[in-house]
Design a protein around this motif. Structure first.
Motif, PDB file in Angstrom:
ATOM      1  N   GLY A  28      36.191 -96.224  32.436  1.00 45.67           N
ATOM      2  CA  GLY A  28      35.031 -97.055  32.095  1.00 45.67           C
ATOM      3  C   GLY A  28      34.559 -96.913  30.660  1.00 45.67           C
ATOM      4  N   GLY A  29      35.047 -95.889  29.964  1.00 51.20           N
ATOM      5  CA  GLY A  29      34.732 -95.770  28.541  1.00 51.20           C
ATOM      6  C   GLY A  29      33.269 -95.463  28.255  1.00 51.20           C
ATOM      7  N   THR A  30      32.870 -95.787  27.032  1.00 51.80           N
ATOM      8  CA  THR A  30      31.551 -95.410  26.523  1.00 51.80           C
ATOM      9  C   THR A  30      30.428 -96.048  27.325  1.00 51.80           C
ATOM     10  OG1 THR A  30      32.530 -95.347  24.328  1.00 51.80           O
ATOM     11  CG2 THR A  30      30.129 -95.350  24.440  1.00 51.80           C
TER      12      THR A  30
ATOM     13  N   GLN B  22      46.004 -88.683  27.458  1.00 50.66           N
ATOM     14  CA  GLN B  22      45.915 -89.196  26.076  1.00 50.66           C
ATOM     15  C   GLN B  22      47.250 -89.862  25.732  1.00 50.66           C
ATOM     16  OE1 GLN B  22      43.683 -88.048  23.235  1.00 50.66           O
ATOM     17  NE2 GLN B  22      45.003 -88.721  21.581  1.00 50.66           N
ATOM     18  N   ALA B  23      47.193 -91.068  25.163  1.00 53.12           N
ATOM     19  CA  ALA B  23      48.420 -91.750  24.744  1.00 53.12           C
ATOM     20  C   ALA B  23      48.536 -91.693  23.227  1.00 53.12           C
ATOM     21  CB  ALA B  23      48.393 -93.198  25.218  1.00 53.12           C
ATOM     22  N   ARG B  24      49.781 -91.669  22.763  1.00 52.91           N
ATOM     23  CA  ARG B  24      50.012 -91.526  21.325  1.00 52.91           C
ATOM     24  C   ARG B  24      51.295 -92.255  20.961  1.00 52.91           C
ATOM     25  NH1 ARG B  24      48.681 -87.738  17.529  1.00 52.91           N
ATOM     26  NH2 ARG B  24      50.228 -87.676  15.885  1.00 52.91           N
TER      27      ARG B  24
ATOM     28  N   PRO C 175      31.064-106.155  15.482  1.00 52.05           N
ATOM     29  CA  PRO C 175      29.922-105.549  16.146  1.00 52.05           C
ATOM     30  C   PRO C 175      30.356-104.765  17.394  1.00 52.05           C
ATOM     31  CG  PRO C 175      29.530-107.883  15.726  1.00 52.05           C
ATOM     32  CD  PRO C 175      30.973-107.637  15.463  1.00 52.05           C
ATOM     33  N   GLN C 176      29.726-103.611  17.581  1.00 51.26           N
ATOM     34  CA  GLN C 176      30.153-102.706  18.648  1.00 51.26           C
ATOM     35  C   GLN C 176      29.217-102.828  19.847  1.00 51.26           C
ATOM     36  OE1 GLN C 176      30.357 -99.087  16.233  1.00 51.26           O
ATOM     37  NE2 GLN C 176      32.582 -99.241  16.236  1.00 51.26           N
ATOM     38  N   PHE C 177      29.552-103.766  20.708  1.00 54.91           N
ATOM     39  CA  PHE C 177      28.762-103.960  21.920  1.00 54.91           C
ATOM     40  C   PHE C 177      29.692-104.150  23.110  1.00 54.91           C
ATOM     41  CE2 PHE C 177      26.128-106.068  18.585  1.00 54.91           C
ATOM     42  CZ  PHE C 177      25.128-105.113  18.542  1.00 54.91           C
TER      43      PHE C 177
HETATM   44  C1  LIG Z   1      24.161 -94.423  23.391  1.00 53.07           C
HETATM   45  C2  LIG Z   1      24.810 -95.767  23.417  1.00 53.07           C
HETATM   46  C3  LIG Z   1      24.161 -96.827  24.004  1.00 53.07           C
HETATM   47  C4  LIG Z   1      24.767 -98.074  24.039  1.00 53.07           C
HETATM   48  N1  LIG Z   1      24.082 -99.110  24.595  1.00 53.07           N
HETATM   49  C5  LIG Z   1      24.638-100.335  24.609  1.00 53.07           C
HETATM   50  C6  LIG Z   1      23.961-101.432  25.212  1.00 53.07           C
HETATM   51  O1  LIG Z   1      22.867-101.280  25.755  1.00 53.07           O
HETATM   52  N2  LIG Z   1      24.555-102.640  25.210  1.00 53.07           N
HETATM   53  C7  LIG Z   1      25.777-102.830  24.631  1.00 53.07           C
HETATM   54  O2  LIG Z   1      26.279-103.955  24.631  1.00 53.07           O
HETATM   55  N3  LIG Z   1      26.443-101.811  24.043  1.00 53.07           N
HETATM   56  C8  LIG Z   1      25.909-100.581  24.039  1.00 53.07           C
HETATM   57  N4  LIG Z   1      26.600 -99.538  23.482  1.00 53.07           N
HETATM   58  C9  LIG Z   1      27.929 -99.799  22.891  1.00 53.07           C
HETATM   59  C10 LIG Z   1      29.005 -99.909  23.972  1.00 53.07           C
HETATM   60  O3  LIG Z   1      28.957 -98.760  24.786  1.00 53.07           O
HETATM   61  C11 LIG Z   1      30.371-100.048  23.324  1.00 53.07           C
HETATM   62  O4  LIG Z   1      30.324-101.107  22.407  1.00 53.07           O
HETATM   63  C12 LIG Z   1      31.449-100.337  24.353  1.00 53.07           C
HETATM   64  O5  LIG Z   1      31.516 -99.339  25.337  1.00 53.07           O
HETATM   65  C13 LIG Z   1      32.792-100.422  23.631  1.00 53.07           C
HETATM   66  O6  LIG Z   1      33.805-100.644  24.542  1.00 53.07           O
HETATM   67  P1  LIG Z   1      35.304-100.508  24.111  1.00 53.07           P
HETATM   68  O7  LIG Z   1      36.038-101.350  25.096  1.00 53.07           O
HETATM   69  O8  LIG Z   1      35.510-100.787  22.697  1.00 53.07           O
HETATM   70  O9  LIG Z   1      35.721 -98.985  24.293  1.00 53.07           O
HETATM   71  P2  LIG Z   1      35.078 -97.730  25.060  1.00 53.07           P
HETATM   72  O10 LIG Z   1      34.149 -98.170  26.120  1.00 53.07           O
HETATM   73  O11 LIG Z   1      34.565 -96.830  24.046  1.00 53.07           O
HETATM   74  O12 LIG Z   1      36.349 -97.117  25.772  1.00 53.07           O
HETATM   75  C14 LIG Z   1      37.405 -96.540  25.084  1.00 53.07           C
HETATM   76  C15 LIG Z   1      38.153 -95.634  26.044  1.00 53.07           C
HETATM   77  O13 LIG Z   1      39.395 -95.256  25.452  1.00 53.07           O
HETATM   78  C16 LIG Z   1      39.692 -93.918  25.790  1.00 53.07           C
HETATM   79  N5  LIG Z   1      40.651 -93.424  24.797  1.00 53.07           N
HETATM   80  C17 LIG Z   1      40.464 -93.294  23.469  1.00 53.07           C
HETATM   81  N6  LIG Z   1      41.598 -92.890  22.859  1.00 53.07           N
HETATM   82  C18 LIG Z   1      42.519 -92.760  23.843  1.00 53.07           C
HETATM   83  C19 LIG Z   1      43.878 -92.373  23.848  1.00 53.07           C
HETATM   84  N7  LIG Z   1      44.532 -92.074  22.723  1.00 53.07           N
HETATM   85  N8  LIG Z   1      44.525 -92.316  25.041  1.00 53.07           N
HETATM   86  C20 LIG Z   1      43.881 -92.617  26.202  1.00 53.07           C
HETATM   87  N9  LIG Z   1      42.591 -93.003  26.247  1.00 53.07           N
HETATM   88  C21 LIG Z   1      41.921 -93.075  25.071  1.00 53.07           C
HETATM   89  C22 LIG Z   1      38.339 -93.245  25.735  1.00 53.07           C
HETATM   90  O14 LIG Z   1      38.337 -92.062  26.508  1.00 53.07           O
HETATM   91  C23 LIG Z   1      37.439 -94.321  26.332  1.00 53.07           C
HETATM   92  O15 LIG Z   1      37.314 -94.167  27.738  1.00 53.07           O
HETATM   93  C24 LIG Z   1      26.049 -98.266  23.474  1.00 53.07           C
HETATM   94  C25 LIG Z   1      26.727 -97.189  22.900  1.00 53.07           C
HETATM   95  C26 LIG Z   1      26.119 -95.957  22.874  1.00 53.07           C
HETATM   96  C27 LIG Z   1      26.864 -94.808  22.256  1.00 53.07           C
END
Ligand SMILES: Cc1cc2nc3c(=O)[nH]c(=O)nc-3n(C[C@H](O)[C@H](O)[C@H](O)COP(=O)(O)OP(=O)(O)OC[C@H]3O[C@@H](n4cnc5c(N)ncnc54)[C@H](O)[C@@H]3O)c2cc1C
Length: 460
Positions: free
Chosen positions: A38-40, A114-116, A309-311
């Motif tokens: 589920g990530g961040t 972890q993938a690389r 933008p990071q959302f």
């Molecule tokens: C405190 C906080 C509050 C936030 N609140 C909001 C909000 O209210 N609304 C909103 O829209 N956004 C919010 N955000 C931003 C939002 O969480 C991110 O923009 C969003 O999660 C990004 O998704 P993503 O798909 O880019 O990657 P992520 O959700 O970051 O997922 C990336 C995944 O990749 C995995 N990963 C990384 N490298 C590797 C690797 N080499 N091998 C295997 N796995 C790996 C990580 O473990 C992670 O699980 C918030 C962020 C934070 C920090």
């Protein structure tokens, strides 16, 4: 070597829908995740923060009920319970994602490692090597740790570790006045901590027009949060049980806990991008064209790792643009840069917006007509005593096209959606004037804002 059709690195907001959609189209997918599914957003971002902000708001409403004639003595916050509730919800979301991926059947294989990159569209993970003609990077970002003298010698927190603190900090110092710093600062203030936000810019939320930032600053100050603006941290040190931040003007802030909220850094270190031929920019973000293609043929990137933008909604939207690009070649290609990306800062009052504000429109030489209105002019806001905030809209003076809006006020994150379908359909501001809005609602206030544009003054 394990052969597949698609390799997805990271289980973030784009990966979660992409994997089952590729599978439904008949492709074999391997999804790599090194941490929790589920990530961040699910684990350390949106879900846990908004869950805990709900507890903080409940405490605030209970404490301030006297303004509505409601008295409650002795409001206490049990942080253990607040964190446990958050953990339960996060766990439910994680389990839901696991079920969602499992429901896609055998075509989606999740590898918890972890993938690389070790070569052209070849990745090592968990002791195996995987290859596919298509690789998608959804690896996200994490908290930036600045090269601040003394940081290695003091305990510090980031967005992930602060959410696990079960004992209330007596004084939380927040480095950084962006949206994460503001949301976290107000949350912990409402839990009962003293809070100081240290921010190098003139105003919190530096990209906003000053009036929008000032509305948030006023709200935070009224709740007793100390703001140290135009203050860059020079160093940190431990003194007994306390951490001391020394500022550029020589003054010191002393607190029990230190939160780093100074921006994000991409999770590309450890990904072996060089071996995969994937170029990074100077900050480590993946370089990609308008259509998510990286410099390596067959390798695409989505979400936070593109640099913003990071959302969550942006990463999710990336998934459908990319899926169409790859799987529906007959559909017109949609550039990731041709979208309007809305956002919300979940402080109280909230700040929500899209498109230009006055500062960015002026900087880009975009002609605009603007109207502003205090949130306190909205009937609903007066009735419920949620009057803090200000609203602003910008339209094109020739075409009435919506150029941007910034809404600071109660439920601004909901209100901003009044504009979004209109934008998508290419409909101008006039339709908001002509529609009949329900009285008394916050949304009616948005209509009043639009009616303050000079062009509608006589006709509205
Ligand atoms: C405190 C906080 C509050 C936030 N609140 C909001 C909000 O209210 N609304 C909103 O829209 N956004 C919010 N955000 C931003 C939002 O969480 C991110 O923009 C969003 O999660 C990004 O998704 P993503 O798909 O880019 O990657 P992520 O959700 O970051 O997922 C990336 C995944 O990749 C995995 N990963 C990384 N490298 C590797 C690797 N080499 N091998 C295997 N796995 C790996 C990580 O473990 C992670 O699980 C918030 C962020 C934070 C920090």
């Amino acid at each position: 070597m394990q052969e597949s059709d698609v390799l997805i690195v990271g289980s973030g907001q784009a990966a979660k829908p992409l994997a089952p959609r590729f599978a439904a189209a008949g492709l074999r997918v391997v999804l790599f995740e090194r941490a929790e599914l589920g990530g961040t957003c699910t684990n350390t971002g949106c879900t846990p923060t908004k869950t805990m902000i709900a507890s903080a708001r409940a405490a605030h409403v209970a404490r301030t009920g006297a303004r509505l004639g409601v008295h409650s003595s002795d409001v206490t916050v049990d942080l253990e319970e607040v964190v446990a509730r958050k953990d339960r919800l996060v766990e439910e979301w994680r389990a839901g994602i696991a079920r969602h991926l499992a429901a896609a059947g055998e075509r989606v294989r999740v590898v918890r490692a972890q993938a690389r990159f070790v070569g052209d569209r070849r990745l090592d993970a968990g002791g195996d090597t995987y290859h596919a003609p298509l690789v998608i990077l959804d690896v996200g970002a994490r908290a930036e740790v600045p090269p601040l003298p003394g940081l290695a010698s003091v305990p510090w927190l980031d967005n992930a570790s602060l959410l696990a603190v079960r004992e209330l900090p007596s004084h939380l110092m927040v480095l950084g006045g962006g949206y994460i710093g503001c949301e976290m600062g107000q949350m912990f203030r409402r839990f009962g901590a003293s809070v100081t936000i240290i921010h190098r810019g003139e105003h919190l939320l530096s990209r906003e027009d000053p009036d929008a930032s000032e509305a948030i600053e006023g709200a935070l100050r009224r709740e007793g949060i100390e703001l140290r603006l135009r203050s860059a941290a020079q160093s940190v040190a431990r003194e007994g049980d306390a951490t001391v931040v020394r500022l550029a003007d020589g003054s010191r802030v002393r607190g029990s806990h230190l939160l780093l909220a100074l921006g994000r850094r991409p999770n590309t270190d450890g990904l072996g991008c060089e071996a995969g031929g994937v170029a990074l920019d100077e900050r480590g973000y993946v370089e990609a064209d308008d259509y998510y293609a990286t410099t390596a043929s067959g390798v695409y990137a989505v979400g936070d790792v593109l640099g913003g933008p990071q959302f969550t909604h942006t990463s999710w939207d990336d998934h459908r643009l990319l899926f169409d690009l790859l799987m529906s070649p007959h559909k017109p290609r949609r550039s990731r840069h041709a979208r309007t990306i809305p956002y919300t800062v979940f402080t109280d009052p909230q700040l929500a917006g899209f498109g230009h504000n006055e500062t960015s429109a002026r900087a880009k030489g975009v002609a605009f007509e603007a109207a502003t209105m205090p949130f306190g002019d909205v009937a609903r806001a007066i009735e419920v005593d949620e009057t803090a905030g200000t609203m602003k809209i910008l339209v094109d003076p020739g075409s009435e096209k919506l150029l941007g809006a910034r809404l600071v006020g109660a439920e601004a994150g909901e209100l901003v959606h009044i504009f979004l379908p209109l934008l998508q359909a290419g409909i101008g501001a006039r339709s908001i004037v002509d529609a009949e809005f329900v009285h008394p609602t916050f949304a009616e206030g948005v209509q009043s804002l639009v009616m303050r544009l000079k062009r509608y003054a006589l006709t509205g």
